[in-house]
Design a protein around this motif. Structure first.
Motif: not given
Length: 326
Positions: A76-89
């Protein structure tokens, strides 16, 4: 919410496609350098409203489907991929070293693009030319950590897979590391049909002025995340899925070291104490509280279909209060 780092690559890899993978492909060495503050990008820029909303969604989704839910958010939001992968275990994944034959765990801290570094051979699989690796001195310490951590895991968990990864930070003699354990239920035990324990320990080691890697005074900061999944099946009760995660940051510890081996001892003691504390919290607080809530809304089958004395007394009290009010 502090950014945390373990198993970042997996939810996105199944859903993003080649384009987004290529965008992240050569960023990992720089990301390791960026971890110089509080071990693992924990001090990140202020989150925008979209990121806050995405994390709120993840907190409300079933913990047993973290990877599936994260894949949907990434789509849904590919522009947030890097930060989501950093923040969600996410639950840890395993791989087998083709040279040593030993298993190791995959996470963001041993990833460079689509390759992962083995803690046993210090080589990336699939091979890459310029993958990020610790310095020679830190690599020696990493090998010792893996050897000791493997013994710790066998003693406490009687199986499973463990890995330890270290990386240099910008300040001289400072480093950070990630210590991982994964234990799955291979055969049903005590009515637990399926289950998995993932513990992710991220530690930052900061030297005092004038300290060297093997001598001086250092401050240790540990942040731990535990991801627990249990599926039980018992007769008429059916299947019950109890899943969740717990993150805690320990108190900073300052200690003197006379050799590099002292780092292994200090880190090991902090991890052992943290895991004991988290296991007690999960057992005495979360699991027992869940049992208390369930027992409060149903009557055990052993009661022969008769209401308990406490239930009768409580009901009588409400009836009396109603009559007085009337």
């Amino acid at each position: 919410v502090p950014a945390r780092g373990a198993g970042r690559a997996w939810a996105a890899r199944g859903a993003e496609g080649a384009d987004s993978t290529a965008c992240r492909e050569r960023e990992a060495p720089r990301q390791h350098k960026a971890r110089g503050t509080s071990a693992g990008r924990r001090h990140t820029p202020t989150m925008n409203r979209d990121m806050i909303a995405a994390l709120n969604i993840m907190r409300r989704m079933p913990p047993s489907k973290i990877e599936f839910n994260l894949s949907g958010l990434v789509n849904l939001a590919p522009e947030m991929t890097d930060e989501l992968l950093q923040r969600v275990d996410q639950p840890l994944q395993t791989a087998r070293d083709t040279k040593s034959g030993k298993e190791y765990l995959l996470c963001d801290y041993n990833r460079d693009g689509d390759s992962f570094r083995s803690p046993w051979t210090n080589e990336y699989e699939p091979p890459i030319a310029d993958g990020f690796k610790p310095s020679s001195k830190l690599r020696v310490l990493e090998e010792k950590c893996n050897m000791v951590f493997e013994s710790y895991r066998n003693l406490y968990y009687e199986g499973g897979v463990s890995s330890a990864y270290l990386w240099d930070q910008d300040e001289e003699a400072s480093f950070a590391g990630c210590f991982l354990i994964k234990k799955e239920v291979i055969e049903p035990q005590r009515r637990v049909h399926q289950g998995c324990w993932d513990s992710i320990h991220v530690i930052e080691v900061t030297p005092k002025a004038g300290s060297k890697l093997g001598r001086g005074t250092f401050t240790y900061r540990l942040t731990t995340t535990v991801i627990l999944t249990m599926v039980t099946e018992k007769g008429n009760a059916g299947a019950v899925n109890l899943s969740g995660n717990l993150t805690r940051q320990g108190k900073d510890k300052t200690a003197s070291v006379k050799s590099e081996n002292d780092h292994v001892i200090n880190i090991g003691q902090m991890i052992e104490e943290m895991e004991i504390d988290l296991r007690n919290q999960l057992d005495t607080l979360y699991i027992q509280k869940t049992r208390e809530v369930i027992n409060s809304i149903r009557r055990p089958s052993s009661s022969n279909n008769m209401p308990s004395q406490a239930f009768v007394a409580d009901l009588s009290g409400h009836i009396q209060n109603f009559k007085r009010g009337g």
